[in-house]
Design a protein around this motif. Structure first.
Motif, PDB file in Angstrom:
ATOM      1  N   GLY A 109       0.808  -1.212   0.000  1.00  0.00           N
ATOM      2  CA  GLY A 109       0.000   0.000   0.000  1.00  0.00           C
ATOM      3  C   GLY A 109       0.835   1.252   0.000  1.00  0.00           C
ATOM      4  O   GLY A 109       1.987   1.259   0.448  1.00  0.00           O
ATOM      5  N   SER A 110       0.244   2.329  -0.510  1.00  0.00           N
ATOM      6  CA  SER A 110       0.904   3.631  -0.556  1.00  0.00           C
ATOM      7  C   SER A 110      -0.175   4.716  -0.500  1.00  0.00           C
ATOM      8  O   SER A 110      -1.340   4.482  -0.848  1.00  0.00           O
ATOM      9  N   HIS A 111       0.234   5.909  -0.067  1.00  0.00           N
ATOM     10  CA  HIS A 111      -0.669   7.054  -0.064  1.00  0.00           C
ATOM     11  C   HIS A 111      -0.588   7.850  -1.362  1.00  0.00           C
ATOM     12  O   HIS A 111      -1.294   8.854  -1.511  1.00  0.00           O
ATOM     13  N   GLY A 112       0.274   7.416  -2.279  1.00  0.00           N
ATOM     14  CA  GLY A 112       0.398   8.071  -3.568  1.00  0.00           C
ATOM     15  C   GLY A 112      -0.209   7.235  -4.678  1.00  0.00           C
ATOM     16  O   GLY A 112      -0.394   6.024  -4.548  1.00  0.00           O
ATOM     17  N   THR A 113      -0.520   7.870  -5.791  1.00  0.00           N
ATOM     18  CA  THR A 113      -1.158   7.193  -6.912  1.00  0.00           C
ATOM     19  C   THR A 113      -0.203   6.198  -7.571  1.00  0.00           C
ATOM     20  O   THR A 113       1.003   6.209  -7.327  1.00  0.00           O
ATOM     21  N   PHE A 114      -0.779   5.356  -8.406  1.00  0.00           N
ATOM     22  CA  PHE A 114       0.015   4.347  -9.111  1.00  0.00           C
ATOM     23  C   PHE A 114       0.844   5.009 -10.211  1.00  0.00           C
ATOM     24  O   PHE A 114       0.445   5.999 -10.825  1.00  0.00           O
ATOM     25  N   SER A 115       1.995   4.419 -10.462  1.00  0.00           N
ATOM     26  CA  SER A 115       2.861   4.925 -11.519  1.00  0.00           C
ATOM     27  C   SER A 115       2.300   4.542 -12.887  1.00  0.00           C
ATOM     28  O   SER A 115       1.481   3.623 -13.003  1.00  0.00           O
ATOM     29  N   PRO A 116       2.708   5.235 -13.953  1.00  0.00           N
ATOM     30  CA  PRO A 116       2.247   4.843 -15.301  1.00  0.00           C
ATOM     31  C   PRO A 116       2.615   3.412 -15.657  1.00  0.00           C
ATOM     32  O   PRO A 116       1.881   2.753 -16.401  1.00  0.00           O
ATOM     33  N   CYS A 117       3.725   2.914 -15.107  1.00  0.00           N
ATOM     34  CA  CYS A 117       4.122   1.530 -15.391  1.00  0.00           C
ATOM     35  C   CYS A 117       3.097   0.547 -14.845  1.00  0.00           C
ATOM     36  O   CYS A 117       2.653  -0.366 -15.548  1.00  0.00           O
ATOM     37  N   LEU A 118       2.697   0.731 -13.589  1.00  0.00           N
ATOM     38  CA  LEU A 118       1.713  -0.166 -13.000  1.00  0.00           C
ATOM     39  C   LEU A 118       0.347  -0.002 -13.658  1.00  0.00           C
ATOM     40  O   LEU A 118      -0.375  -0.981 -13.858  1.00  0.00           O
ATOM     41  N   ALA A 119      -0.018   1.229 -13.970  1.00  0.00           N
ATOM     42  CA  ALA A 119      -1.315   1.459 -14.608  1.00  0.00           C
ATOM     43  C   ALA A 119      -1.396   0.771 -15.965  1.00  0.00           C
ATOM     44  O   ALA A 119      -2.432   0.202 -16.330  1.00  0.00           O
ATOM     45  N   SER A 120      -0.292   0.809 -16.736  1.00  0.00           N
ATOM     46  CA  SER A 120      -0.303   0.146 -18.047  1.00  0.00           C
ATOM     47  C   SER A 120      -0.316  -1.367 -17.905  1.00  0.00           C
ATOM     48  O   SER A 120      -0.944  -2.077 -18.690  1.00  0.00           O
ATOM     49  N   ALA A 121       0.357  -1.896 -16.859  1.00  0.00           N
ATOM     50  CA  ALA A 121       0.384  -3.344 -16.671  1.00  0.00           C
ATOM     51  C   ALA A 121      -0.976  -3.893 -16.258  1.00  0.00           C
ATOM     52  O   ALA A 121      -1.268  -5.073 -16.505  1.00  0.00           O
ATOM     53  N   ALA A 122      -1.812  -3.066 -15.629  1.00  0.00           N
ATOM     54  CA  ALA A 122      -3.150  -3.508 -15.202  1.00  0.00           C
ATOM     55  C   ALA A 122      -4.260  -2.951 -16.082  1.00  0.00           C
ATOM     56  O   ALA A 122      -5.432  -3.054 -15.727  1.00  0.00           O
ATOM     57  N   SER A 123      -3.919  -2.385 -17.240  1.00  0.00           N
ATOM     58  CA  SER A 123      -4.918  -1.792 -18.130  1.00  0.00           C
ATOM     59  C   SER A 123      -5.713  -2.875 -18.856  1.00  0.00           C
ATOM     60  O   SER A 123      -5.290  -4.036 -18.928  1.00  0.00           O
ATOM     61  N   PRO A 124      -6.881  -2.527 -19.400  1.00  0.00           N
ATOM     62  CA  PRO A 124      -7.653  -3.514 -20.180  1.00  0.00           C
ATOM     63  C   PRO A 124      -6.884  -4.060 -21.372  1.00  0.00           C
ATOM     64  O   PRO A 124      -7.036  -5.234 -21.731  1.00  0.00           O
ATOM     65  N   GLN A 125      -6.068  -3.223 -22.011  1.00  0.00           N
ATOM     66  CA  GLN A 125      -5.266  -3.720 -23.138  1.00  0.00           C
ATOM     67  C   GLN A 125      -4.284  -4.791 -22.681  1.00  0.00           C
ATOM     68  O   GLN A 125      -4.067  -5.805 -23.368  1.00  0.00           O
ATOM     69  N   SER A 126      -3.695  -4.579 -21.492  1.00  0.00           N
ATOM     70  CA  SER A 126      -2.771  -5.573 -20.971  1.00  0.00           C
ATOM     71  C   SER A 126      -3.500  -6.860 -20.593  1.00  0.00           C
ATOM     72  O   SER A 126      -2.994  -7.960 -20.830  1.00  0.00           O
TER      73      SER A 126
END
Length: 215
Positions: free
Chosen positions: A112-129
């Motif tokens: 867990g973190s109090h900051g938002t997800f990085s673009p790397c993690l967001a792309s890895a969990a995206s619908p396209q991925s």
């Protein structure tokens, strides 16, 4: 071998299941563990990683968790990460690995973190991925995998969550303690008395008559 380790809550019961990989003999023991929660509220941004080359007891030491957090910080781009939950993949429906050297059961690590997800993690969990994973292809990732070679992350099983604290329910509203007008208590009506003599006579006379007849 510990099958699960949940870090939330103040008091929990932990059932330890041990099994022999060669003979498949099992044993169980239940433990009561008191867990002190970390200060502050739960981190709203949580990521769950599936580590495929580890067993759950291998990730329980604090030193190993610190190495995992350092690798996670490189792809999350945050320095306030902390481990929230460690769960064996066997508790999520995973299969017991074959008794072959190097086979591991897999571990779910929730960070867990109090900051938002990085673009790397967001792309890895995206619908396209997710779509690429359904085709058996590698998921999308825009950063270097800093987990290797210590931790083999199954990126197709990456889960990103946003957990917000639920509002505190209002407490009970205390009244004056006096009934309002027209709200007097109405006791139930009395039950009319019943005549128990016939039943008593039948209970006594019938066995007596049978006894006299037998005599």
């Amino acid at each position: 071998r510990r099958r699960g380790w949940h870090l939330r809550g103040s008091l929990l019961g932990l059932q330890v299941l041990a099994y022999n990989r060669h003979t498949y003999e099992t044993a169980a023991q239940r433990l009561i563990i008191t867990v002190i929660p970390a200060p502050g509220r739960e981190p709203p941004y949580q990521g769950e990683f599936l580590v495929g080359n580890r067993n759950v007891e291998e990730l329980l030491p604090a030193a190993t968790q610190e190495i995992f957090l350092q690798a996670t910080a490189s792809v999350w781009e945050r320095d306030d990460l902390r481990v929230i939950n460690i769960t064996s993949a066997l508790d999520r429906g995973g299969r017991v690995p074959l008794p072959i050297e190097g086979r591991k059961e897999g571990v779910y690590m929730k960070v867990g973190s109090h900051g938002t997800f990085s673009p790397c993690l967001a792309s890895a969990a995206s619908p396209q991925s997710r779509f690429r994973c359904s085709l058996g292809q590698q998921p999308l990732a825009s950063c270097y995998d800093t987990f290797a070679p210590h931790f083999a992350i199954r990126w197709c099983n990456l889960t990103l969550l946003q957990v917000w604290p639920s509002p505190t329910p209002p407490g009970p509203a205390w009244g004056s303690g006096v009934l309002e007008e027209g709200g007097d208590f109405q006791p139930p009506t009395e039950v009319p008395p019943q005549d128990l003599l016939p039943g008593c006579l039948v209970t006594l006379l019938v066995p007596l008559a049978v006894a006299v007849l037998l005599c």
